[in-house]
Design a protein around this motif. Structure first.
Motif, short mmCIF file in Angstrom:
data_model
loop_
_atom_site.label_atom_id
_atom_site.label_comp_id
_atom_site.label_asym_id
_atom_site.label_seq_id
_atom_site.Cartn_x
_atom_site.Cartn_y
_atom_site.Cartn_z
N VAL A 1 0.85 -1.20 0.00
CA VAL A 1 0.00 0.00 0.00
C VAL A 1 0.88 1.24 0.00
O VAL A 1 1.79 1.38 0.81
CB VAL A 1 -0.94 0.00 1.22
CG1 VAL A 1 -1.74 1.30 1.28
CG2 VAL A 1 -1.88 -1.20 1.16
N ARG A 2 0.60 2.14 -0.95
CA ARG A 2 1.34 3.40 -1.06
C ARG A 2 0.33 4.55 -1.11
O ARG A 2 -0.86 4.35 -1.35
CB ARG A 2 2.19 3.41 -2.35
CG ARG A 2 3.33 2.41 -2.34
CD ARG A 2 3.94 2.24 -3.72
NE ARG A 2 3.00 1.59 -4.64
CZ ARG A 2 2.45 2.18 -5.69
NH1 ARG A 2 2.75 3.44 -5.98
NH2 ARG A 2 1.61 1.54 -6.47
N TRP A 3 0.83 5.74 -0.89
CA TRP A 3 0.00 6.94 -0.98
C TRP A 3 0.28 7.63 -2.31
O TRP A 3 1.44 7.85 -2.65
CB TRP A 3 0.31 7.90 0.16
CG TRP A 3 -0.42 7.60 1.43
CD1 TRP A 3 0.04 6.86 2.49
CD2 TRP A 3 -1.73 8.01 1.79
NE1 TRP A 3 -0.91 6.80 3.48
CE2 TRP A 3 -2.01 7.50 3.08
CE3 TRP A 3 -2.71 8.78 1.15
CZ2 TRP A 3 -3.22 7.72 3.74
CZ3 TRP A 3 -3.92 9.01 1.81
CH2 TRP A 3 -4.17 8.48 3.07
N LEU A 4 -0.77 7.97 -3.03
CA LEU A 4 -0.66 8.69 -4.29
C LEU A 4 -1.44 9.99 -4.20
O LEU A 4 -2.40 10.11 -3.44
CB LEU A 4 -1.18 7.86 -5.47
CG LEU A 4 -0.53 6.50 -5.72
CD1 LEU A 4 -1.16 5.84 -6.94
CD2 LEU A 4 0.98 6.63 -5.89
N MET A 5 -1.01 10.95 -5.01
CA MET A 5 -1.72 12.22 -5.11
C MET A 5 -1.88 12.58 -6.58
O MET A 5 -0.96 12.38 -7.38
CB MET A 5 -0.95 13.34 -4.41
CG MET A 5 -1.63 14.71 -4.53
SD MET A 5 -0.56 16.08 -4.01
CE MET A 5 0.64 16.09 -5.35
N ARG B 1 3.82 11.26 3.22
CA ARG B 1 2.75 10.90 4.16
C ARG B 1 3.30 10.15 5.36
O ARG B 1 2.84 10.33 6.49
CB ARG B 1 1.69 10.05 3.44
CG ARG B 1 0.80 10.83 2.49
CD ARG B 1 0.10 11.98 3.19
NE ARG B 1 -0.78 11.53 4.25
CZ ARG B 1 -2.10 11.48 4.16
NH1 ARG B 1 -2.69 11.87 3.05
NH2 ARG B 1 -2.83 11.09 5.18
N GLU B 2 4.30 9.30 5.14
CA GLU B 2 4.90 8.59 6.27
C GLU B 2 5.60 9.56 7.21
O GLU B 2 5.54 9.40 8.43
CB GLU B 2 5.89 7.54 5.75
CG GLU B 2 5.21 6.34 5.10
CD GLU B 2 6.21 5.34 4.55
OE1 GLU B 2 7.41 5.68 4.47
OE2 GLU B 2 5.78 4.21 4.19
N ALA B 3 6.24 10.60 6.61
CA ALA B 3 6.89 11.61 7.45
C ALA B 3 5.84 12.38 8.24
O ALA B 3 6.03 12.67 9.43
CB ALA B 3 7.70 12.57 6.57
N GLU B 4 4.71 12.70 7.60
CA GLU B 4 3.62 13.40 8.28
C GLU B 4 3.04 12.54 9.40
O GLU B 4 2.75 13.03 10.49
CB GLU B 4 2.52 13.78 7.29
CG GLU B 4 2.93 14.86 6.29
CD GLU B 4 1.87 15.08 5.22
OE1 GLU B 4 0.88 14.30 5.20
OE2 GLU B 4 2.02 16.02 4.43
N LEU B 5 2.88 11.24 9.10
CA LEU B 5 2.35 10.33 10.11
C LEU B 5 3.30 10.21 11.30
O LEU B 5 2.87 10.20 12.46
CB LEU B 5 2.11 8.95 9.49
CG LEU B 5 1.52 7.88 10.42
CD1 LEU B 5 0.16 8.32 10.93
CD2 LEU B 5 1.39 6.55 9.69
N THR B 6 4.59 10.14 11.00
CA THR B 6 5.59 10.08 12.06
C THR B 6 5.54 11.34 12.92
O THR B 6 5.59 11.27 14.15
CB THR B 6 7.01 9.92 11.46
OG1 THR B 6 7.08 8.72 10.70
CG2 THR B 6 8.06 9.89 12.57
N THR C 1 4.19 8.65 -0.82
CA THR C 1 4.28 7.75 0.33
C THR C 1 5.27 8.27 1.37
O THR C 1 4.97 8.31 2.56
CB THR C 1 4.69 6.35 -0.12
OG1 THR C 1 3.75 5.88 -1.09
CG2 THR C 1 4.72 5.39 1.06
N ALA C 2 6.45 8.68 0.91
CA ALA C 2 7.48 9.14 1.85
C ALA C 2 6.99 10.36 2.62
O ALA C 2 7.21 10.48 3.83
CB ALA C 2 8.76 9.47 1.09
#
Length: 299
Positions: free
Chosen positions: A115-119, A144-149, A141-142
């Motif tokens: 699963v990846r994040w796309l825009m 969004r993962e940084a935002e989630l972190t 993805t990178a």
């Protein structure tokens, strides 16, 4: 005349028009190639015929096989995470209905791999009658993962602050309970002569609760006359000199009490930040002393 140079015709090899056309074609192909290498997909969507054109990167980003899925709106939706399908579909359809630009973010379908994040951002053609939308799709993805972190860190920090605040509140409650049990007034006054904490004894002596007293200037508590009498002792305490003296204090009920006051300087990093006040009721001691003196004089 034979041998004379013929004028170049539009589109004829070697003509300026042909050179510009080839240069434009090379730039266009080079741009698409560069975008493909950076996993930036380009797409076009005809909102009337519902025909789509996707660059090669779009297929890779969506995790779709071009031989099995035609380039269309429905194929795109099959690549979207089931929990995100309704939201992104509704957003895109509403924007197309208004011919407005849009931006959507979604997770890829778990059946299409990790699963990846796309825009994707889409823009309508400038002419109102043109049904085309053109847009890009990116792997975020990178980001969004940084935002989630960051969100996780903020949540953890907020929890720690809440726990620390609760701990401080509990500590303050315990400290207040201890101070209230001391048979005398205990308070702290900063360099501006404003109260930072006090125990319940102040209410009996001056009629003010610790909550009402916090932030109050000591002049407001003592009154002009008593403030003027005590000021030299307070100034000495702020110079770092401990003070001890006795003073008559009349309570709000009119009762006259005799108190012994102690001003203790608060040294921090070599600087006096304020002073601690301890006042004990020695009225009974004074009365006993006076009685003893009178008894001695009567002998």
């Amino acid at each position: 005349m034979h041998g004379a140079a013929q004028p170049a015709h539009p589109g004829h090899p070697g003509s300026p028009e042909d050179s510009s056309s080839r240069a434009a074609g090379l730039n266009h192909e080079g741009l698409l190639l560069a975008l493909d290498h950076t996993d930036t997909g380009i797409w076009q969507w005809d909102t009337v015929s519902h025909q789509n054109v996707w660059s090669e990167a779009v297929w890779r980003l969506y995790g779709l096989d071009p031989t099995l899925h035609p380039a269309c709106f429905d194929s795109w939706l099959t690549s979207v995470h089931p929990e995100d399908q309704q939201t992104v579909s509704q957003t895109v359809r509403q924007a197309a209905h208004r011919r407005a630009p849009f931006e959507v973010q979604w997770r890829t379908h778990p059946d299409r791999g990790p699963v990846r994040w796309l825009m994707s951002r889409g823009y309508p053609a400038s002419h109102p009658a043109d049904p085309l939308y053109t847009g890009v799709v990116l792997d975020i993805t990178a980001r969004r993962e940084a935002e989630l972190t960051l969100q996780t860190l903020n949540a953890t920090l907020e929890q720690r602050v809440a726990e620390r605040t609760a701990a401080l509140s509990d500590h303050q409650h315990r400290l207040q309970h201890i101070l209230d049990g001391i048979p005398g007034m205990v308070g702290y006054w900063d360099r501006d002569y404003r109260n930072r904490f006090a125990n319940r004894a102040y209410q009996a002596w001056f009629g003010k609760s610790p909550e009402a007293l916090c932030g109050t200037h000591i002049r407001e508590l003592l009154g002009e006359d008593l403030f003027a009498k005590n000021l030299p002792y307070m100034e000495a305490a702020l110079r770092g000199e401990p003070q001890c003296f006795e003073r008559d204090i009349r309570t709000p009920s009119g009762e006259l009490r005799y108190g012994q006051a102690h001003y203790v300087p608060d040294w921090r990093d070599g600087v006096v930040q304020g002073f601690l006040v301890l006042v004990f009721d020695i009225s009974a001691v004074r009365a006993a002393r006076q009685a003893a003196e009178e008894a001695n004089q009567a002998k």
